[in-house]
Design a protein around this motif. Sequence first.
Motif, PDB file in Angstrom:
ATOM      1  N   ILE A 108       3.204   0.383  -9.805  1.00 31.57           N
ATOM      2  CA  ILE A 108       1.793   0.398  -9.412  1.00 31.57           C
ATOM      3  C   ILE A 108       1.134  -0.932  -9.755  1.00 31.57           C
ATOM      4  O   ILE A 108       0.369  -1.492  -8.957  1.00 31.57           O
ATOM      5  N   LYS A 109       1.417  -1.457 -10.957  1.00 34.11           N
ATOM      6  CA  LYS A 109       0.842  -2.753 -11.345  1.00 34.11           C
ATOM      7  C   LYS A 109       1.300  -3.860 -10.395  1.00 34.11           C
ATOM      8  O   LYS A 109       0.504  -4.706  -9.971  1.00 34.11           O
ATOM      9  N   LYS A 110       2.585  -3.843 -10.076  1.00 30.77           N
ATOM     10  CA  LYS A 110       3.106  -4.855  -9.160  1.00 30.77           C
ATOM     11  C   LYS A 110       2.456  -4.724  -7.789  1.00 30.77           C
ATOM     12  O   LYS A 110       2.045  -5.724  -7.179  1.00 30.77           O
TER      13      LYS A 110
ATOM     14  N   GLN B  75      11.170   8.750 -14.733  1.00 33.90           N
ATOM     15  CA  GLN B  75      10.955   7.914 -13.551  1.00 33.90           C
ATOM     16  C   GLN B  75       9.511   7.425 -13.470  1.00 33.90           C
ATOM     17  O   GLN B  75       9.241   6.420 -12.805  1.00 33.90           O
ATOM     18  N   SER B  76       8.585   8.108 -14.128  1.00 36.53           N
ATOM     19  CA  SER B  76       7.178   7.725 -14.055  1.00 36.53           C
ATOM     20  C   SER B  76       6.912   6.385 -14.731  1.00 36.53           C
ATOM     21  O   SER B  76       5.970   5.674 -14.366  1.00 36.53           O
ATOM     22  N   ASP B  77       7.734   6.029 -15.725  1.00 40.91           N
ATOM     23  CA  ASP B  77       7.554   4.718 -16.370  1.00 40.91           C
ATOM     24  C   ASP B  77       7.792   3.599 -15.354  1.00 40.91           C
ATOM     25  O   ASP B  77       7.029   2.628 -15.290  1.00 40.91           O
ATOM     26  N   GLY B  78       8.854   3.744 -14.566  1.00 42.60           N
ATOM     27  CA  GLY B  78       9.101   2.758 -13.518  1.00 42.60           C
ATOM     28  C   GLY B  78       8.022   2.768 -12.461  1.00 42.60           C
ATOM     29  O   GLY B  78       7.666   1.721 -11.907  1.00 42.60           O
ATOM     30  N   ALA B  79       7.472   3.964 -12.182  1.00 43.94           N
ATOM     31  CA  ALA B  79       6.409   4.057 -11.182  1.00 43.94           C
ATOM     32  C   ALA B  79       5.150   3.347 -11.647  1.00 43.94           C
ATOM     33  O   ALA B  79       4.468   2.685 -10.851  1.00 43.94           O
ATOM     34  N   ARG B  80       4.830   3.464 -12.941  1.00 47.91           N
ATOM     35  CA  ARG B  80       3.625   2.798 -13.449  1.00 47.91           C
ATOM     36  C   ARG B  80       3.769   1.277 -13.351  1.00 47.91           C
ATOM     37  O   ARG B  80       2.811   0.572 -13.019  1.00 47.91           O
TER      38      ARG B  80
ATOM     39  N   THR C 192       0.833  -1.216   0.000  1.00 49.14           N
ATOM     40  CA  THR C 192       0.000   0.000   0.000  1.00 49.14           C
ATOM     41  C   THR C 192       0.860   1.255   0.000  1.00 49.14           C
ATOM     42  O   THR C 192       0.603   2.208  -0.742  1.00 49.14           O
ATOM     43  N   GLY C 193       1.886   1.267   0.851  1.00 54.21           N
ATOM     44  CA  GLY C 193       2.773   2.429   0.897  1.00 54.21           C
ATOM     45  C   GLY C 193       3.504   2.633  -0.411  1.00 54.21           C
ATOM     46  O   GLY C 193       3.676   3.774  -0.878  1.00 54.21           O
ATOM     47  N   ALA C 194       3.958   1.532  -1.016  1.00 54.98           N
ATOM     48  CA  ALA C 194       4.664   1.638  -2.294  1.00 54.98           C
ATOM     49  C   ALA C 194       3.739   2.200  -3.373  1.00 54.98           C
ATOM     50  O   ALA C 194       4.137   3.088  -4.144  1.00 54.98           O
TER      51      ALA C 194
END
Length: 484
Positions: free
Chosen positions: A309-311, A301-306, A283-285
Amino acid sequence: MSYQQYPPPQGLPYPGPAPKLPDRRPRDPLAVALGNASLLGLGYFLIRRWLFGALGLVGTAVLVVLLCTQRKTGYEFALIGWGVLQVVHGWFLAQRHPVRAADLTKRLVALGVTVLVFAGVAFERYDVHRIDKEAVAARQAGDCGGVRAAKAKYGVGHRIGDAPRTVRVETDTTACDKVDAAAAVLRSAGPEADTDRLQVAFGMLTAVAERPEQEPITRTALNDFLHGLPLKDACQTVTITEWLRGRPKAGNLLDEAKQVIPRIEPDALLGCGNAKLAKSDWTGARSTYVQLVQRYPHAKQSDGARAGIKKADYEILQAQIQAELARVRELVSSGQYCSTPAKYSPAPKLRSGLNRAVFAGKTDYTSKLPSQWKGTTADNAAMVICAGEDTQGAAVRTCPYRPFVGGGTGIHYVTFHKISVPVQVYELRTGRLIQKTSVQISGAVCPATISYTTFNGVGAPDPDQYVRASTSNIQEAFRPLVVR
């Protein structure tokens, strides 16, 4: 020849010693004035007016002490006035005596001493200005070490030469002390991301930055703090950037601290999200990744963030499923599912045909159902069926019975009833009650013999009895619940 002293004539007074005549020696007023201009009372000493000379020295000493301790411009004017007073007083005091021709020696002595005094004061005053320029240059460069070094050069002579100006560098030194204290708090708060101490440190810097001339040293402390970002711990860096983002504007150079946020925050958010993901803080991640995508949608960096989010969504869903499964198992095993139903999201949807069920509650009859009807909460059960205590259902047939020989007389009528089992059916994937009914189990009636207990030859069979249900009868009764 000898002489004999005769007493004075009788009746005449004794004249006593001759009276002391006032000093009427000629004076040089210019020499006196020049001597008094030294502020040392020299002019008075040249004409042997010791009391006035001492008073002049004492007055000068008192004013010098006050000037060095209080360091106010008013005492400088007081010293000048005191000197003018002595010059004027010495001039007129010398004029009361016969004026002699110029005494070149005394004039030269008075002039020399006065010139030495004024030259010393002028040099010290010049040196004060020179040191002050060094302090100002150090302050403008944000160099508190240079400011303190300049202050250390001041001595008593400088305070006599220009006492008020020496106060300014002390003001700078005080500001440097406050800035250094704030910088120390920033250094201690940074590695731990202690926002309380950050608040204290910025408050201390704000107090110094209120004076425009102190902005350079304030900027030095602020830049030292900002150059220490980002921290090794990405999540602590995020804590600091969040605090900077939420800090109200103060209208001074400290507001520039927010300019560092776009430079360090994307990497910090991504690193913090990855760290939380590694610690199974799904949840925190996810929350951290979402912040990154929302604030910097076009950053690399947003590509890695997306992807993160899926993970995180997948792991959150798995955790929810495991929690739901554990909850359902606990409720079923404890017999509390029917009073506190719960869902198990991965359970299959209800469909036409056979729907496996988990049977809970009383198992007198459900234990005789075929295994093909039974599922588990971990795989393919679609329902939870709760069975209650059985009761007599609809009457099927009434049969007469005659007692055995010796077992009494008369005919007894016995009515056979279906077995009524109350059931509650819940959809497992939602925990929703979908059916509440009673299962009516049929069976054989009117057996050839029935048994009952007598006492002292008196007794009778129970007039209402259950049918004799076979396994097939039980299965037939429960079939409509699982086959739709």
